[in-house]
Design a protein around this motif. Structure first.
Motif, short mmCIF file in Angstrom:
data_model
loop_
_atom_site.label_atom_id
_atom_site.label_comp_id
_atom_site.label_asym_id
_atom_site.label_seq_id
_atom_site.Cartn_x
_atom_site.Cartn_y
_atom_site.Cartn_z
N ALA A 287 -22.21 7.22 -50.83
CA ALA A 287 -21.79 7.82 -49.48
C ALA A 287 -22.95 7.24 -48.39
O ALA A 287 -22.35 7.17 -47.20
N ASP A 288 -24.11 7.28 -48.57
CA ASP A 288 -25.09 7.28 -47.78
C ASP A 288 -24.99 5.61 -47.23
O ASP A 288 -25.66 5.40 -45.97
N VAL A 289 -25.02 4.78 -48.33
CA VAL A 289 -24.77 3.42 -48.09
C VAL A 289 -23.61 2.96 -47.09
O VAL A 289 -23.93 2.41 -45.90
N ILE A 290 -22.56 3.77 -47.17
CA ILE A 290 -21.59 3.62 -46.27
C ILE A 290 -21.66 3.99 -45.02
O ILE A 290 -21.52 3.49 -44.03
N LYS A 291 -22.30 5.28 -44.99
CA LYS A 291 -22.73 5.84 -43.76
C LYS A 291 -23.35 5.10 -42.64
O LYS A 291 -23.48 4.90 -41.61
N GLU A 292 -24.65 4.44 -43.29
CA GLU A 292 -25.52 3.65 -42.83
C GLU A 292 -24.90 2.35 -42.25
O GLU A 292 -25.39 1.95 -41.18
N THR A 293 -24.01 1.81 -43.06
CA THR A 293 -23.54 0.36 -42.84
C THR A 293 -22.08 0.30 -41.70
O THR A 293 -21.75 -0.66 -41.39
N TYR A 294 -21.38 1.37 -41.99
CA TYR A 294 -20.29 1.61 -41.33
C TYR A 294 -20.28 2.35 -39.86
O TYR A 294 -19.26 2.12 -38.98
N THR A 295 -21.26 3.42 -39.74
CA THR A 295 -21.12 3.83 -38.36
C THR A 295 -21.86 3.10 -37.49
O THR A 295 -23.03 2.66 -37.79
N ILE A 296 -21.04 3.01 -36.24
CA ILE A 296 -21.69 2.34 -35.09
C ILE A 296 -21.68 3.24 -33.98
O ILE A 296 -21.03 3.97 -33.69
N ASP A 297 -22.93 3.26 -33.40
CA ASP A 297 -23.33 4.00 -32.22
C ASP A 297 -23.03 5.52 -32.56
O ASP A 297 -22.42 6.33 -31.81
N GLY A 298 -23.15 5.81 -33.80
CA GLY A 298 -23.07 7.28 -34.36
C GLY A 298 -21.60 7.81 -34.36
O GLY A 298 -21.39 8.76 -34.67
N SER A 299 -20.84 6.73 -34.36
CA SER A 299 -19.37 7.20 -34.46
C SER A 299 -18.61 6.19 -35.36
O SER A 299 -18.94 5.02 -35.67
N LEU A 300 -17.19 6.65 -35.62
CA LEU A 300 -16.24 5.69 -36.34
C LEU A 300 -15.25 5.55 -35.33
O LEU A 300 -13.94 4.90 -35.77
N ASP A 301 -15.33 5.44 -34.31
CA ASP A 301 -14.18 5.41 -33.10
C ASP A 301 -13.69 4.03 -33.21
O ASP A 301 -12.32 3.88 -33.12
N TYR A 302 -14.54 2.99 -33.59
CA TYR A 302 -14.30 1.58 -33.61
C TYR A 302 -13.22 1.29 -34.69
O TYR A 302 -12.39 0.16 -34.67
N LEU A 303 -12.95 2.14 -35.74
CA LEU A 303 -12.01 2.07 -36.82
C LEU A 303 -10.48 2.28 -36.70
O LEU A 303 -9.82 1.96 -37.49
N SER A 304 -10.14 2.65 -35.35
CA SER A 304 -8.74 2.89 -35.04
C SER A 304 -8.10 1.51 -35.58
O SER A 304 -8.28 0.30 -35.16
N PRO A 305 -6.75 1.86 -36.16
CA PRO A 305 -5.83 0.72 -36.72
C PRO A 305 -5.36 -0.18 -35.52
O PRO A 305 -4.40 -0.80 -35.93
N GLU A 306 -5.37 0.37 -34.30
CA GLU A 306 -4.63 -0.31 -33.21
C GLU A 306 -4.79 -1.59 -32.99
O GLU A 306 -6.06 -2.00 -33.18
N ILE A 307 -3.99 -2.38 -32.92
CA ILE A 307 -4.12 -3.81 -32.50
C ILE A 307 -4.45 -4.00 -31.33
O ILE A 307 -3.35 -4.08 -30.37
N THR A 308 -5.63 -4.28 -30.89
CA THR A 308 -6.17 -4.10 -29.55
C THR A 308 -6.24 -5.68 -29.03
O THR A 308 -6.37 -6.64 -29.80
N ASP A 309 -6.70 -5.54 -27.65
CA ASP A 309 -6.89 -7.09 -27.12
C ASP A 309 -8.37 -7.75 -27.86
O ASP A 309 -8.28 -8.88 -27.81
N ASP A 310 -9.25 -6.72 -28.06
CA ASP A 310 -10.30 -7.33 -28.51
C ASP A 310 -10.24 -7.77 -29.89
O ASP A 310 -10.65 -9.05 -30.49
N PHE A 311 -9.10 -7.04 -30.73
CA PHE A 311 -8.83 -7.84 -32.16
C PHE A 311 -8.30 -9.12 -32.05
O PHE A 311 -8.48 -10.06 -32.69
N THR A 312 -7.05 -9.25 -31.12
CA THR A 312 -6.50 -10.47 -30.89
C THR A 312 -7.54 -11.61 -30.64
O THR A 312 -7.36 -12.94 -30.80
N THR A 313 -8.27 -11.09 -29.71
CA THR A 313 -9.24 -12.20 -29.04
C THR A 313 -9.92 -12.61 -30.39
O THR A 313 -10.37 -14.05 -30.49
N TYR A 314 -10.67 -11.55 -30.98
CA TYR A 314 -11.35 -12.10 -32.12
C TYR A 314 -10.67 -13.21 -33.26
O TYR A 314 -11.14 -13.90 -33.75
N MET A 315 -9.51 -12.77 -33.49
CA MET A 315 -8.44 -13.61 -34.20
C MET A 315 -8.30 -14.87 -33.72
O MET A 315 -8.27 -15.71 -34.61
#
Length: 351
Positions: A287-315
């Motif tokens: 759990a500590d490993v996941i917390k350290e490597t998945y949390t960005i800027d202290g949050s999990l906001d980025y994990l939203s499953p919405e297909i955003t413009d940023d996602f399509t640009t990356y793709m």
């Protein structure tokens, strides 16, 4: 007297037949149309929605999908549209999952964008319908204490599996950090073999996912090399679904997105629900490993499953890279291959 007895016997048989008939009809209706209080169909007529993933040990889906699977959301939402979830892990990961999709042994793959693109370019009739992690971070583990930052890799040997997302990530690291790539020897091998190579001294470092690298380091197999910009260097995981099932029941893709949205709301409210589920495969301190490597800027906001413009640009970016490196057999129309309508419908219905 005989007529009376005969009449009585016939009446008894007739009544018995009617009772049996009503009982049989009642059982049939219950088997084929039994509903729970939530409206979820509970019967033997549910079709299997067969999903492949890379976890051959626990058959656990990736990232946010693992939470949706563990909490029962995927099963609940799929039941509502007439399906039940069946997850199968493949030791060979992407290539084996793609082969199973092509042979109609699977309905979907929950994996990274690279095998999804490879499958589509090889003729698979599929669509990307959902995102399970829009920013999967990477890391480097090294044995030599002199390798503290990525710049220290010059003059060293690093294991990077070619033709995969790892090759793309390595090139991004080189570009981002200004490493002289001509002064670094790249060994084409998988992560497991790479770990053996750094123990024997035949390699100096291995590139892998950030969570795996930190887990290896915690077990004393080396240390984490600093200097990778996780805001810019990452890949994604997604659902690549057969168009055959989407044509038969497009609500399957809506159900997937509903389950992911519910899981996202859970981890936003209580991040430990993500850390504990994903950390299981890493043991006691997982759990500590996941917390350290998945949390960005202290949050999990980025994990939203919405297909955003940023996602399509990356793709778009990774697709162009794969084309430039001759990793795709044919062109792909990304505008039709990535379909965000299922997410939008799911979000609207869940409000």
């Amino acid at each position: 007297m005989m007529k009376k007895n005969l009449k009585k016997t016939l009446l008894t048989v007739l009544v018995g037949t009617m009772i049996l008939g009503e009982t049989a009809c009642g059982n049939s209706n219950n088997d084929t149309a039994k509903q729970s209080e939530t409206g979820t169909t509970q019967n033997a007529e549910l079709k299997e929605f067969r999903v492949g993933c890379g976890d051959a040990t626990n058959n656990q889906l990736n990232d946010l999908a693992a939470v949706a699977q563990n909490n029962g959301y995927l099963e609940e939402e799929l039941n509502k549209v007439g399906y039940t979830l069946k997850v199968t892990g493949f030791q060979g990961q992407g290539p084996e999952i793609n082969a199973a999709i092509m042979s109609d042994s699977l309905d979907a793959g929950n994996y990274a964008e690279f095998p999804a693109y490879t499958s589509k370019a090889s003729g698979a009739d599929t669509t990307i319908v959902a995102v399970t992690d829009p920013k999967l971070a990477y890391g480097i583990i090294a044995k030599d204490d002199s390798i503290k930052t990525v710049k220290d890799l010059e003059g060293k040997k690093i294991v990077v599996q070619q033709g995969t997302a790892l090759q793309y990530v390595w090139e991004k690291i080189v570009s981002d950090s200004g490493i002289d790539a001509s002064n670094v020897e790249v060994i084409n091998s998988n992560v497991a073999d790479g770990l053996s190579l750094i123990q024997t001294g035949d390699a100096d470092a291995v590139l892998s996912s950030a969570s795996s690298v930190l887990n290896f380091a915690n077990k004393g197999q080396g240390h984490v090399v600093e200097g990778i910009n996780s805001d810019d260097i990452y890949t994604v995981t997604l659902f690549n679904v057969s168009n055959k099932i989407l044509k038969e029941s497009p609500d399957v893709a809506v159900a997937i997105n509903k389950a992911l949205i519910r899981a996202y709301n859970d981890v936003k409210e209580d991040p430990d629900k993500l850390y504990s589920v994903l950390g299981q495969k890493f043991g006691e301190n997982g759990a500590d490993v996941i917390k350290e490597t998945y949390t960005i800027d202290g949050s999990l906001d980025y994990l939203s499953p919405e297909i955003t413009d940023d996602f399509t640009t990356y793709m778009d970016t990774t697709y162009s890279w794969m084309k430039d490196n001759s990793l795709l057999k044919r062109d792909i129309d990304l505008k039709t291959y990535i379909d965000d309508s299922y997410y939008k419908k799911a979000a609207q219905e869940l409000k």
